[in-house]
Design an enzyme around this catalytic site. Sequence first.
Site: not given
Ligand code: IVH
Length: 744
Positions: A43, A125, A302, A423
């Site tokens: 990544d 995440k 968020k 050995c």
């Molecule tokens: S919100 C419109 N929350 O990360 C916003 N995404 O790199 C949508 N992901 O496509 C994503 N954990 O598949 C959100 N707690 C989380 C997440 C998350 C993993 C993934 C998701 C997204 C990607 C973006």
Amino acid sequence: MAADLTDAEGIPAEVRERAVTLAKELEEHRFRYYVKDAPTVSDAEFDTLMRELEAIEETYPALRTPDSPTQTVGGAPAADMVKVDHVERLLSLDNAMNDEQLDEWVDRLHKDLAGAEFHYLCELKIDGLAINLLYENGELVRALTRGDGRTGEDVTANVRTIDEIPVRLRDDGGHDIPELVEIRGEIYFPIAKFADLNAKRVEDGDKPFANPRNAAAGVARMKDPRTVAQMPLHMIVHGIGARRGFDIDCQSHAYDKLRAWGLPTARHNKVVKTVDEVKEFIRYFDDNRNSVEHEIDGVVVKVDEIPLQGRLGATSKAPRWAIAFKYPPQEVNTKLLDIKVNVGRTGRVTPYAVMAPVTVAGTTVAYATLHNQDVVKAKGVLIGDTVVLRKAGEIIPEVLGPVVDLRDGTEQAFVMPTHCPECDSELRPMKEGDVDLRCPNARSCPAQLRERVFHLAGRKALDIDGLGYVAATALTQPLEPAEPPLRDEGDLFDLTVEQLLPIKVLVRDPKTGMPKVDDETGEQKVMSFFANQQGEPKKAVEVLLEGLEAAKKQPLWRVLTALSIRHVSDTTARAITAEFRDLDRLANATAEEIAAVDTVGPIVAEAVVEWFAEDWHREIIEKWRRAGVRFVDEGGAEKVPGALTGLTTVVTGTLVNFTRDGAKEALEAEGAKVTGSVSKKTDFVVVGDNPGSKYDKAVALGVPVLDDEGFAVLLADGPDAARAWVAARAGETPESADEAAAEG
Ligand code: IVH
């Protein structure tokens, strides 16, 4: 010159070419990642390419076309899968790599929201496979992968097999099941179950997965739902797409509702008011990434209030109301240069990976233990493979799996040596059925002797100044003279200046352990360890001889620890000598008499009896006695309680070095309580292969988990050392790994 050529838009040809190349590469990597579940770069490498393209587009916005990888999401759905449009498009997330970028996002929020009050919703995440579930009138009608955000692949049949995803939403009494709702989330494969999955795949002749994320994506997209049903796939919900008949004010409240309907929501989410609290959440999980059972690559922050999310809107690619704070990667790709074996103190032969050195989680890693030949096979790695290496903070580095798609046919399978590399004795298991091979030449195998001498001089044994690892090597396997001064540890206290002066050793790189080479001659560097250039004794001689003299007066428990008797850690030695107080009495005791010592069980007692039954061991004792080593403790030494007294532990799964009962006994011998179930009060869970739900529970509760090696540390060095186990082993060499494990 090409760089001088600019086109009508003022873009140098070279830059345009680079942008095209980057876009192509990024699309190719996305295809491998999203469609084939077999990426060939980490990544971090992908992000670097993406950032380079973003920087170019920042300078030359004309290059930022709608189909640029910087403007698009995910990868096109796979050709051989049924494709279906999402009701509402799935977006991606913008990233913040540091606090400054997070602050910029927050400033922007305040500006756009013009003073409106709002909260931050902090989430982990999850590094898995994005999934979109469509429920109509409470029925799961479709499950799609993200695909390119507009169209995904239909994986409904597979998703239906995942236990925690309800095929019908549960009416929680509110009679408010919506007419339509899209639930977004992440499917993941638990880290702890990953090794078993690859082992099974290798056994079945399938390609191993490179890491748990690819496993989740690969398994969720398998052809046969019956196979998927056998897999421990999980899901965590992290968003809502289209909805009819579902009014929500806050995302966090929406999650409460989803939970009530039976959907799997995250346990770690937190709503906070200030950006400082957001940063605290980010720091906390950065430090505790490994307390979570799935891989995480950051925190998603968020705006919690849904109307404000609407006001902020989105770019073509990502919402403005959310941002992903990325953690430094724990996984990198590197080349597996070789698989070597290391011989430990008790003769255990451990394969280890020699890799092109890479930096991961703050340290340079060049080695990782591979435990035994079965583990090498189960991981499916070949010498010459590009492998995914995981180093989770303080946790010891681990080779996860190979990047099969990068093979060129020159890779070689590892063959466990049949003979000791040091050995040449024929290796064999100690007992029938043991996976570990051992070198049976305990007395004079240079590797075993070196490790024992190093151990006996250690802080927990005779604590001898001047006898570190290099000195232990110099005394047991010098380059010169051909005959080492020590043939076993018996002669240690009779060493003379004359014996020490001629000793020459290889100069090694302390980081890699590899011999250093003279730049000019290309020959390995050699040095006199005990003599200066005039052939006179260095200070090291005096320090060592004085250290040996002082060691003769050490208390009996230290002498007993120094003998490298299996299962006899310093704490066990203290317990035994507190009772026996005389080495000769111990040497003549029966197993029953030794097992009568509080906290000492029959396995330990048997090991002591076996040790003293060996003639050459008795000779060591006699030589040490003649040299004046103290074998009797005068006075009534206080009985020391086991070092693990007060700890509550659980043992689960199949350990390599212990039977389940043996492990329990060893714990109880040190005063620990061994219980059958994991709770918040459990101090440690000792986990072998196929651990089952107790492991999951430990992870869920954040109880420290020890594998074979961690367990050895706990027994040898106590709970603090076990907690710091990983820290102590950061940057370790395989020798020290084996030494820790050899205690078992
Ligand atoms: S919100 C419109 N929350 O990360 C916003 N995404 O790199 C949508 N992901 O496509 C994503 N954990 O598949 C959100 N707690 C989380 C997440 C998350 C993993 C993934 C998701 C997204 C990607 C973006």
